[in-house]
Design a protein around this motif. Structure first.
Motif, PDB file in Angstrom:
ATOM      1  N   VAL A 248      27.273  30.126  56.949  1.00  0.00           N
ATOM      2  CA  VAL A 248      26.997  31.547  56.798  1.00  0.00           C
ATOM      3  C   VAL A 248      27.512  32.037  55.457  1.00  0.00           C
ATOM      4  O   VAL A 248      28.521  31.524  54.933  1.00  0.00           O
ATOM      5  CB  VAL A 248      27.653  32.356  57.952  1.00  0.00           C
ATOM      6  N   ARG A 252      28.524  37.858  55.379  1.00  0.00           N
ATOM      7  CA  ARG A 252      28.029  38.061  56.740  1.00  0.00           C
ATOM      8  C   ARG A 252      28.902  37.372  57.791  1.00  0.00           C
ATOM      9  O   ARG A 252      28.524  37.318  58.963  1.00  0.00           O
ATOM     10  CB  ARG A 252      26.591  37.544  56.855  1.00  0.00           C
ATOM     11  N   ASP A 255      29.762  39.539  60.751  1.00  0.00           N
ATOM     12  CA  ASP A 255      28.660  39.761  61.680  1.00  0.00           C
ATOM     13  C   ASP A 255      28.524  38.608  62.662  1.00  0.00           C
ATOM     14  O   ASP A 255      28.245  38.818  63.848  1.00  0.00           O
ATOM     15  CB  ASP A 255      27.352  39.944  60.912  1.00  0.00           C
ATOM     16  N   LEU A 293      20.852  37.194  61.724  1.00  0.00           N
ATOM     17  CA  LEU A 293      21.451  36.977  60.413  1.00  0.00           C
ATOM     18  C   LEU A 293      20.430  36.494  59.389  1.00  0.00           C
ATOM     19  O   LEU A 293      20.734  36.404  58.199  1.00  0.00           O
ATOM     20  CB  LEU A 293      22.592  35.966  60.524  1.00  0.00           C
TER      21      LEU A 293
END
Length: 326
Positions: A248, A252, A255, A293
């Motif tokens: 990731v 993010r 999140d 995402l």
């Protein structure tokens, strides 16, 4: 209950000066016809309430009227204790009691403090219904009658009979020993035991409830916060959970972590992206989290998750590659 409503009606008129029958009905959550009957009852009891006609008319009390009003009742006092979260009061069926209690608190303030308190309250907002992205934070709906019955059994220490609709199961009647009530994330839960085993029930899934006269089989004292933490831990580590290895973008990370149940491992890759091993409640939860995402994250394993995200992306691309039909 009517006595409490009459007190609330007088307090509303004292605090607002003049109110229409429609406004009073809205505040008291009754019909305008009920308000008119209550006004007649107050007049018959000697309370100097009068009507002013016209576009800006309504009902008001004679200037200078004051009476000693009764103190907080049980539900009103309880509502104030959980008023740290407005949703907490609503979730446990104490919304009307909280409104009534706050009117009594305001009326008890010295005259010189009332305007200051009202102005200060307008500048403090706790637990709003939407966040900064305008996402509505919806709380579950629990019928007042069911919430009140469950609450009475919890506070009285009586056993409780509930008709409960568990996920993907037909509703069944269960007799439980209630331990406490918890509200978290807009949802309300009944912590209880059944046949000596810990159980947690969503209030929104209770279709009917009946307080029994039999005493609940439970300890006299309970650390509700600890009990909730223990059940949360068992929930996160059991069931149909799946473990996902994902890469990731650092921006993010929050999140991804915010939707996962737990982070098992984390390290930085050479390109600056983060590699995390996280757990999700089930397959659908994992797919939802990674899909939202977009290209900022990549599921490395398990393979079924990669296949599912690929198939979903292909379907979306195909759909938008077709003619719009115009």
């Amino acid at each position: 209950m009517r006595g409490d409503r009459l007190v609330s009606l007088v307090l509303l008129l004292r605090q607002h000066g003049r109110m229409s029958a429609t406004a009073l009905a809205r505040e008291l959550e009754v019909s305008t016809r009920t308000v008119l009957r209550d006004i007649e009852a107050l007049s018959a009891a000697g309370v100097p309430v009068y009507a002013e006609r016209g576009r800006h008319g309504g009902f008001a009390l004679l200037p200078g009227f004051h009476t000693e009003l009764t103190g907080l009742n049980h539900d009103e006092a309880l509502a104030l204790l959980v008023a740290g979260s407005r949703r907490g009061a609503q979730a446990f069926g104490l919304g009307p009691a909280l409104a009534s209690a706050m009117r009594k608190v305001i009326d008890a303030l010295p005259e010189s403090y009332r305007a200051t308190a009202a102005g200060a309250a307008q500048r403090l907002l706790i637990d709003p219904e939407t966040d900064l992205l305008a996402r509505r934070l919806t709380a579950e709906e629990v019928p007042d009658a069911i919430g009140a019955e469950v609450r009475r059994a919890v506070l009285a220490g009586h056993r409780l009979r509930i008709r409960y609709a568990a996920a993907d199961q037909a509703p069944k009647w269960r007799t439980v020993d209630p331990v406490g009530l918890v509200t978290a994330g807009g949802q309300s839960y009944l912590l209880a035991t059944r046949s000596g085993a810990d159980r947690t029930y969503r209030l929104s899934r209770i279709l009917a409830a009946e307080e029994l006269t039999e005493p609940a089989r439970r300890p006299d004292r309970v650390d509700l916060d600890r009990a909730w933490q223990e059940r949360s831990t068992r929930f996160r580590t059991g069931g149909d959970q799946v473990t996902v290895l994902a890469r990731v973008e650092p921006a993010r990370r929050a999140d991804l972590v915010g939707t996962a149940l737990a982070v098992l491992a984390e390290e930085a890759d050479a390109d600056g992206r983060l590699r995390l091993e996280v757990t999700f409640q089930d397959r659908r939860h994992a797919e939802w989290a990674l899909w939202h995402l977009g290209t900022n994250a990549e599921a490395l394993s398990p393979q079924w998750l990669r296949d599912s995200l690929r198939d979903r992306g292909t379907a979306i691309a195909t759909r938008y590659g077709e003619s719009s039909g115009k």
